[in-house]
Scaffold this active site. Sequence first.
Site, mmCIF file in Angstrom:
data_model
loop_
_atom_site.group_PDB
_atom_site.id
_atom_site.type_symbol
_atom_site.label_atom_id
_atom_site.label_comp_id
_atom_site.label_asym_id
_atom_site.label_seq_id
_atom_site.Cartn_x
_atom_site.Cartn_y
_atom_site.Cartn_z
ATOM 1 N N HIS A 32 0.856 -1.183 0.000
ATOM 2 C CA HIS A 32 0.000 0.000 0.000
ATOM 3 C C HIS A 32 0.892 1.233 0.000
ATOM 4 O O HIS A 32 1.724 1.394 0.893
ATOM 5 C CB HIS A 32 -0.868 -0.069 1.261
ATOM 6 C CG HIS A 32 -1.920 0.967 1.310
ATOM 7 N ND1 HIS A 32 -2.498 1.376 2.483
ATOM 8 C CD2 HIS A 32 -2.509 1.680 0.337
ATOM 9 C CE1 HIS A 32 -3.401 2.306 2.225
ATOM 10 N NE2 HIS A 32 -3.419 2.509 0.927
ATOM 11 N N GLN A 105 -4.878 -6.725 -6.674
ATOM 12 C CA GLN A 105 -5.164 -7.434 -5.416
ATOM 13 C C GLN A 105 -6.546 -7.035 -4.901
ATOM 14 O O GLN A 105 -6.826 -5.856 -4.694
ATOM 15 C CB GLN A 105 -4.122 -7.159 -4.333
ATOM 16 C CG GLN A 105 -4.343 -8.109 -3.150
ATOM 17 C CD GLN A 105 -3.534 -7.781 -1.919
ATOM 18 O OE1 GLN A 105 -3.780 -6.793 -1.231
ATOM 19 N NE2 GLN A 105 -2.553 -8.638 -1.627
ATOM 20 N N GLU A 173 -2.835 -12.472 6.704
ATOM 21 C CA GLU A 173 -2.473 -11.349 7.581
ATOM 22 C C GLU A 173 -3.595 -10.886 8.511
ATOM 23 O O GLU A 173 -3.540 -9.789 9.051
ATOM 24 C CB GLU A 173 -1.961 -10.153 6.747
ATOM 25 C CG GLU A 173 -0.461 -10.159 6.534
ATOM 26 C CD GLU A 173 -0.026 -11.044 5.355
ATOM 27 O OE1 GLU A 173 -0.911 -11.560 4.629
ATOM 28 O OE2 GLU A 173 1.190 -11.265 5.189
ATOM 29 N N TYR A 175 -6.753 -10.216 7.695
ATOM 30 C CA TYR A 175 -7.843 -9.480 7.061
ATOM 31 C C TYR A 175 -9.095 -10.366 6.962
ATOM 32 O O TYR A 175 -9.065 -11.547 7.359
ATOM 33 C CB TYR A 175 -7.395 -8.973 5.685
ATOM 34 C CG TYR A 175 -6.319 -7.905 5.768
ATOM 35 C CD1 TYR A 175 -6.592 -6.664 6.354
ATOM 36 C CD2 TYR A 175 -5.029 -8.131 5.283
ATOM 37 C CE1 TYR A 175 -5.607 -5.680 6.438
ATOM 38 C CE2 TYR A 175 -4.042 -7.152 5.370
ATOM 39 C CZ TYR A 175 -4.334 -5.931 5.950
ATOM 40 O OH TYR A 175 -3.366 -4.957 6.050
ATOM 41 N N ARG A 222 -3.682 -15.314 -1.701
ATOM 42 C CA ARG A 222 -2.694 -15.097 -0.636
ATOM 43 C C ARG A 222 -3.263 -15.699 0.637
ATOM 44 O O ARG A 222 -4.227 -15.170 1.214
ATOM 45 C CB ARG A 222 -2.396 -13.605 -0.458
ATOM 46 C CG ARG A 222 -1.297 -13.344 0.571
ATOM 47 C CD ARG A 222 -0.806 -11.906 0.499
ATOM 48 N NE ARG A 222 0.044 -11.583 1.634
ATOM 49 C CZ ARG A 222 1.374 -11.629 1.611
ATOM 50 N NH1 ARG A 222 1.992 -11.973 0.505
ATOM 51 N NH2 ARG A 222 2.074 -11.310 2.686
ATOM 52 N N HIS A 260 -1.325 -8.913 11.597
ATOM 53 C CA HIS A 260 -0.865 -7.605 12.076
ATOM 54 C C HIS A 260 -0.978 -7.502 13.597
ATOM 55 O O HIS A 260 -0.356 -6.645 14.205
ATOM 56 C CB HIS A 260 -1.659 -6.481 11.410
ATOM 57 C CG HIS A 260 -1.352 -6.348 9.940
ATOM 58 N ND1 HIS A 260 -0.062 -6.331 9.451
ATOM 59 C CD2 HIS A 260 -2.158 -6.245 8.865
ATOM 60 C CE1 HIS A 260 -0.089 -6.212 8.132
ATOM 61 N NE2 HIS A 260 -1.352 -6.170 7.759
ATOM 62 N N CYS A 343 14.123 -1.450 7.883
ATOM 63 C CA CYS A 343 13.942 -0.507 8.988
ATOM 64 C C CYS A 343 12.478 -0.124 9.182
ATOM 65 O O CYS A 343 12.076 0.284 10.274
ATOM 66 C CB CYS A 343 14.766 0.747 8.726
ATOM 67 S SG CYS A 343 14.192 1.697 7.287
ATOM 68 N N GLN A 345 10.988 2.412 8.489
ATOM 69 C CA GLN A 345 10.775 3.799 8.901
ATOM 70 C C GLN A 345 9.986 4.625 7.888
ATOM 71 O O GLN A 345 9.116 5.390 8.271
ATOM 72 C CB GLN A 345 12.129 4.475 9.125
ATOM 73 C CG GLN A 345 12.710 4.233 10.496
ATOM 74 C CD GLN A 345 14.051 4.930 10.630
ATOM 75 O OE1 GLN A 345 15.067 4.427 10.184
ATOM 76 N NE2 GLN A 345 14.060 6.090 11.228
ATOM 77 N N CYS A 347 8.399 3.257 5.153
ATOM 78 C CA CYS A 347 7.345 2.501 4.456
ATOM 79 C C CYS A 347 6.271 2.044 5.443
ATOM 80 O O CYS A 347 5.269 2.732 5.631
ATOM 81 C CB CYS A 347 7.923 1.353 3.633
ATOM 82 S SG CYS A 347 8.912 0.177 4.566
ATOM 83 N N CYS A 361 11.057 5.435 0.976
ATOM 84 C CA CYS A 361 12.053 4.473 1.439
ATOM 85 C C CYS A 361 13.237 5.214 2.023
ATOM 86 O O CYS A 361 13.720 6.188 1.443
ATOM 87 C CB CYS A 361 12.494 3.590 0.276
ATOM 88 S SG CYS A 361 13.863 2.506 0.713
ATOM 89 N N LYS A 560 8.811 8.356 27.464
ATOM 90 C CA LYS A 560 8.754 6.914 27.263
ATOM 91 C C LYS A 560 9.969 6.513 26.434
ATOM 92 O O LYS A 560 10.290 7.177 25.446
ATOM 93 C CB LYS A 560 7.463 6.592 26.495
ATOM 94 C CG LYS A 560 6.970 5.196 26.697
ATOM 95 C CD LYS A 560 5.551 5.070 26.157
ATOM 96 C CE LYS A 560 5.127 3.636 26.008
ATOM 97 N NZ LYS A 560 5.301 2.777 27.152
ATOM 98 N N GLY A 641 22.364 16.623 9.045
ATOM 99 C CA GLY A 641 22.539 17.042 10.436
ATOM 100 C C GLY A 641 23.281 18.356 10.563
ATOM 101 O O GLY A 641 23.080 19.092 11.521
HETATM 102 FE FE1 SF4 Z 1 13.427 0.707 5.247
HETATM 103 FE FE2 SF4 Z 1 13.123 1.290 2.648
HETATM 104 FE FE3 SF4 Z 1 13.269 -1.205 3.392
HETATM 105 FE FE4 SF4 Z 1 11.099 0.221 3.979
HETATM 106 S S1 SF4 Z 1 11.795 -0.354 1.967
HETATM 107 S S2 SF4 Z 1 12.176 -1.178 5.318
HETATM 108 S S3 SF4 Z 1 12.027 2.210 4.378
HETATM 109 S S4 SF4 Z 1 14.878 0.329 3.623
#
Ligand code: SF4
Length: 673
Positions: A32, A105, A173, A175, A222, A260, A343, A345, A347, A361, A560, A641
């Site tokens: 998505h 899908q 997943e 759904y 799926r 999930h 990571c 982060q 996506c 990404c 936290k 930075g």
């Molecule tokens: Fe990280 Fe990019 Fe992989 Fe997503 S696609 S997990 S943002 S490296």
Amino acid sequence: MLAPRRPCPELTSPGRIGSLWLPHRMLMGSMHLGIEGDAQMLDRLIAFYAERVRGGAALIITGGVAVHASGWEPHRFLISDARHRDDLARLADAIHHLGGHIALQLFHAGRYARERDLGHPPWAPSAVASRLTREVPQAIGRDQIATLVSAYHQAAIFAAQAGFDGVEVMASEGYLLNSFVSSLTNLRSDDYGGAQGGLGLIVDIAKAVRHGLGPTPPLIYRISGWDLMGSAPDGPFLSQLTKALADAGVDGFNVGVGWHESAVPTVSQIVPQGSFAEVAKNIRGRTELPVIAANRIFSHPLANTLIASEMMDFVAPARPWLADPAWALHAYDGQPINPCIACNQACLDRSLAHPPQPISCTVNPRAVQESSYPRKRTATPLNIAVVGGGPSGLEAARSAAELGHRVTLFEASDDIGGQLRMAMRVPGKEEIAGTIAYYRETLHRLGVQTLLHTPADFSRLVVESDAIFVATGVNPKVPDIPGSTLPHVLLYPTAFSEPQRLQGDIVIIGGGGIGLDLALFLAAPPKLGLSASANFWDELPPAMPWDSPVRSITVITRDKAGKSVGRSTRWILRHVLQHLGVVLEENAEARAITMGGVEITQNGVTKFLPADGVVISTGQVSNLPAFVVDHPCPSFHVIGGAREARALDMVRAIAEGLRGAHNLSGMTDKIFS
Ligand code: SF4
């Protein structure tokens, strides 16, 4: 397609799903993007998929398209919306125009949808609360089930009419369709009750989709190979499910792992690559149809091995295609892959937000913004200096060289990577080494002159260069705490490079992302060595193996711990630290450091934490060279930075490198055109 490069012969061999012959085994799995359903974003969506077609994807599976309004989530296509249907047809046309293949899908969110988006409680087999949304769905009646079957049928008719090359039905997943075969979520006592009743519905839908699609286009289901919820279907049921679906006209199975809501990591960095391949193998042993798998299969050699050992027939990862739009092509052309580092982060953390945000990404900020950053070579090549070989500088150098400029990179230390070299030492983040290797090879290939051990002489650069990217990064921030200069107090970079100086009771001041990574680095054995398991947490190795220094670690944090860490990762990191015996002192403030420990106040109470070593990880300040401050000049472009230390992470650092290079190229091309 170029001749395949050895050694991935199985991965690059042709394969077939139903009637569709594909040139190799690398599909692009559904993801998505967070821009679906918005007419303003259609060109951006098409540009994203088009680049993956050019990058060799054998078959693209779209993000989930809601078959019915009751299963819709924000920023998704909805089949009943005529404008959305037009947009999807345009997408299919665009992909075919490039010679690609695309499958639609068909999706229903079920109990993962939200009442505030739908205007009514989400649909589910039974009223069992979702741990993801914390909402209680409504148990749907027979009329609603009939509506659903009809919706899937209509959606399949549309897919065929719009020219999609096939359909994937999402039944994994957690759904809606998956929830019908789980004993946790299907508590019904009617015909659709229990796993057998749920199976009947799934098969009815498969028949309806096959009927709507016609006999030829491939139909992929799926299915969940392992839900990791403690209610996984057993082997005989999976055999029955795959056989019944094959009889209903299904041509292949894409095997999902985990819901999930599951408390077991499946897509995080901490999960070793290929861990869940056995789940796909289990399905493959129960069917003659091709099996597709994805979770944590990122490298060509691994994918090739899994196919060669007959654990699966195709791979359909999604995130590796975000990181490198030419993921399949690089199995042929010999160029290095820009590896996904898992990571999440830029996506998953964005697509799991509510409402979902447009994804991108970390290591490839062009992803889902391809049309904003065209790879058009400049007509006016400039001499560009990049000062600093951290993530911002590396990306600025790579992008500028790709756009046709002459680039020299100055790095004062003995290697490129900057703070990435520290991050890749954290257990679970070792794959960041692949990012550095990618930049090393790519800069060389693009002709960037990389000068190590070479601090920049700015007074010369301003004369010799047309533009200078100042990417000198950050320095640790030293808080105004009495005792912070005592000899047993280290700043976090020193703690990463000289961990042997820290033994006994260690207190880390600062519980942001870096502080927690440091705690993990100091507490964990060098390699976590995990395997995928429902008992994942029990498999974590003991905190103190005999060959590591013995440490007891406490982290002091104002809020936290890990507040700044992404949603999909934070809970895992906290859980691992807890397992390793790291103490998190939250809502606490360090007041003074002495040779014996750290005095803190927590919720109005003063406490003393004994410590043999103290590490400061309370943020960063920009490392802006004095020359740049004292001699402001239009050819300086300060990024990453060095520009702004607050809330710096890898996502922003790399994105600023990309943006800087493209802005510069755009400006000069405009001036000289
Ligand atoms: Fe990280 Fe990019 Fe992989 Fe997503 S696609 S997990 S943002 S490296």
